[in-house]
Design a protein around this motif. Structure first.
Motif, short mmCIF file in Angstrom:
data_model
loop_
_atom_site.label_atom_id
_atom_site.label_comp_id
_atom_site.label_asym_id
_atom_site.label_seq_id
_atom_site.Cartn_x
_atom_site.Cartn_y
_atom_site.Cartn_z
N THR A 191 0.72 -1.46 0.05
CA THR A 191 -0.02 0.03 0.05
C THR A 191 0.90 1.28 0.03
OG1 THR A 191 -0.03 0.06 2.27
CG2 THR A 191 -1.73 -1.27 1.43
N PRO A 192 0.22 2.24 -0.50
CA PRO A 192 1.10 3.56 -0.42
C PRO A 192 1.45 4.05 1.17
CG PRO A 192 -0.74 3.86 -1.87
CD PRO A 192 -0.96 2.63 -1.28
N ALA A 193 0.70 3.58 1.99
CA ALA A 193 1.03 4.21 3.41
C ALA A 193 2.05 3.32 3.75
CB ALA A 193 -0.01 3.82 4.13
N ALA A 194 2.37 1.87 3.45
CA ALA A 194 3.59 1.10 3.68
C ALA A 194 4.78 1.57 3.04
CB ALA A 194 3.17 -0.46 3.38
N HIS A 195 4.51 1.85 1.99
CA HIS A 195 5.88 2.50 1.23
C HIS A 195 6.33 3.71 1.76
CE1 HIS A 195 4.54 -0.35 -2.14
NE2 HIS A 195 5.47 0.13 -3.09
N GLU A 196 5.47 4.56 2.12
CA GLU A 196 5.79 6.00 2.77
C GLU A 196 6.54 5.59 4.19
OE1 GLU A 196 6.42 8.80 1.72
OE2 GLU A 196 5.33 8.16 -0.24
N ALA A 197 5.89 4.51 4.88
CA ALA A 197 6.44 4.05 6.07
C ALA A 197 7.74 3.41 6.10
CB ALA A 197 5.66 3.21 6.89
N LEU A 198 8.08 2.70 4.87
CA LEU A 198 9.11 2.23 4.59
C LEU A 198 10.24 3.31 4.26
CD1 LEU A 198 8.81 -1.00 2.32
CD2 LEU A 198 10.33 -0.90 4.59
N ALA A 199 9.71 4.09 3.40
CA ALA A 199 10.73 5.23 3.10
C ALA A 199 11.19 6.06 4.20
CB ALA A 199 10.04 6.31 2.07
N ALA A 200 10.41 6.14 5.13
CA ALA A 200 11.02 6.97 6.33
C ALA A 200 11.81 6.30 6.93
CB ALA A 200 9.65 7.41 7.16
N LEU A 201 11.54 4.97 7.27
CA LEU A 201 12.60 4.06 8.27
C LEU A 201 13.75 4.15 7.29
CD1 LEU A 201 13.24 2.21 10.41
CD2 LEU A 201 12.26 0.34 8.78
N ILE A 233 23.49 -0.85 10.19
CA ILE A 233 22.44 -1.07 9.41
C ILE A 233 21.69 -2.13 9.48
CG2 ILE A 233 21.43 -0.85 6.91
CD1 ILE A 233 23.92 0.97 6.32
N ARG A 234 22.19 -3.17 9.48
CA ARG A 234 21.50 -4.55 9.69
C ARG A 234 20.89 -4.96 11.11
NH1 ARG A 234 23.40 -9.26 6.37
NH2 ARG A 234 24.49 -8.36 4.56
N ALA A 235 21.48 -4.12 12.12
CA ALA A 235 20.74 -4.15 13.41
C ALA A 235 19.46 -3.15 13.46
CB ALA A 235 21.95 -3.66 14.46
N ARG A 236 19.50 -2.03 12.84
CA ARG A 236 18.45 -1.15 12.83
C ARG A 236 17.21 -2.08 12.01
NH1 ARG A 236 20.87 0.28 15.90
NH2 ARG A 236 21.94 2.46 16.43
N ILE A 237 17.64 -2.74 10.72
CA ILE A 237 16.68 -3.39 9.97
C ILE A 237 16.00 -4.38 10.91
CG2 ILE A 237 16.26 -4.75 8.04
CD1 ILE A 237 18.52 -2.94 6.77
N ALA A 238 16.76 -5.20 11.37
CA ALA A 238 16.29 -6.28 12.22
C ALA A 238 15.58 -6.09 13.39
CB ALA A 238 17.54 -7.28 12.61
N ALA A 239 15.77 -4.86 13.98
CA ALA A 239 14.88 -4.43 15.20
C ALA A 239 13.67 -3.78 14.48
CB ALA A 239 15.80 -3.23 15.80
N ALA A 240 13.67 -3.33 13.47
CA ALA A 240 12.52 -2.65 13.13
C ALA A 240 11.55 -3.73 12.30
CB ALA A 240 12.74 -1.46 12.08
N ARG A 241 12.27 -4.36 11.64
CA ARG A 241 11.45 -5.23 10.77
C ARG A 241 12.06 -6.77 10.60
NH1 ARG A 241 7.67 -3.13 7.02
NH2 ARG A 241 8.10 -4.91 5.71
N PRO A 242 12.02 -7.32 11.59
CA PRO A 242 12.64 -8.75 11.78
C PRO A 242 12.41 -9.84 10.55
CG PRO A 242 11.10 -8.40 13.54
CD PRO A 242 11.03 -7.42 12.77
N GLY A 243 11.18 -9.62 9.86
CA GLY A 243 11.08 -10.70 8.99
C GLY A 243 11.60 -10.45 7.56
#
Ligand code: IPD
Length: 270
Positions: free
Chosen positions: A4-14, A59-69
């Motif tokens: 979804t656009p909202a999901a894309h924007e959330a990913l972009a912000a992260l 970077i990997r630690a931040r990704i794993a913490a925010a989006r472990p899957g």
């Protein structure tokens, strides 16, 4: 939700948050003078520094913490398979040689693929703090420190003969000799050549009108993912030898120049 656009924007912000933090780390960790090489990779002149590695770990630690899957593919580490359909494509320092020498063109580059397509891209020049961001279908933006984001629209030169072309030379000798011969042929068709030392920043420069076209061989997915989306979203066409740009060949030019430029690049032997 992933598409979804909202999901894309959330990913972009992260993605931007992580890239900013990583870029701040890169500059704060950089010692004065020449940065030592920790190891070489594809050839004796292909360096990696301890700061490349530490930045990728951050970077990997931040990704794993925010989006472990999510999955991760990075220049300095093993690929991590996820189960979410989202894969982060990470170059902790694109332009490592510039970083070693203190030339202010080295960048954190993070692309985010959803089901195999790069949907979000972010490139942060760690030296200048210029930021480039793109979400597929929503345009590309540049932001200088303290400034507002400015939408990017690539501009074609009046003719191919006036095109300023960015390129790079691979670390592997056979590939760089091939590139050198092809660039020699290309020179008679264009205004001039620039070798900036960071493919991600070259593609953002094309989006920003600091270059008119680009060609390189030997790019890895992490060199291309984020900058490629920034360029595409600014109106640049990207192509490879047969279809999508890849390690064998990446050509890029604004729409009005693309067909003639691509044909010329191929005729020059890239
Ligand atoms: C390199 C840079 C360079 C390009 C090389 C890349 P690295 O990435 O993008 O401009 O010419 O092909 O490998 O090694 O600095 O991450």
């Amino acid at each position: 939700m992933t598409g979804t656009p909202a999901a894309h924007e959330a990913l972009a912000a992260l993605t931007l948050d992580i890239a900013r933090e990583a870029a701040a780390y890169v500059t704060s960790a950089r010692p004065p003078g020449r940065v030592p090489v920790a190891q070489t990779k594809s050839s004796p002149t292909d360096p990696v520094t301890e700061i490349d590695r530490a930045t990728e770990e951050l970077i990997r630690a931040r990704i794993a913490a925010a989006r472990p899957g999510d999955g991760v593919v990075g220049e300095e580490g093993e690929a991590v398979a996820g189960d979410s359909g989202v894969v982060w494509v990470v170059d902790p320092i694109d332009g490592t040689v510039n970083f070693m020498y203190g030339i202010p063109a080295f960048a954190v580059s993070i692309g985010v693929e959803i089901d195999g397509v790069v949907e979000v891209g972010c490139v942060v020049n760690a030296a200048t703090k210029e930021e480039y961001t793109a979400v597929r279908g929503n345009g590309a933006y540049a932001r200088t420190p303290g400034g507002e984001p400015v939408r990017l629209a690539a501009q074609a030169p009046p003719a191919l003969s006036h095109a300023l072309v960015g390129t790079g030379f691979n670390y592997v000798l056979a590939t760089r000799l091939h590139q050198a011969r092809a660039v020699t042929s290309l020179l008679e068709h264009v205004r001039d050549i620039r070798r900036g030392g960071s493919a991600a920043l070259d593609l953002c420069a094309l989006a920003q009108g600091r270059l008119d076209a680009y060609v390189e061989q030997g790019l890895k997915p992490w060199d291309l993912a984020a900058g490629g989306l920034v360029a595409a979203e600014s109106g640049v066409v990207l192509a490879g030898l047969t279809g999508r740009p890849d390690e064998r060949l990446t050509m890029a030019a604004p729409t009005a120049l693309a067909a003639e430029y691509f044909a010329t690049v191929r005729a020059c032997g890239f």
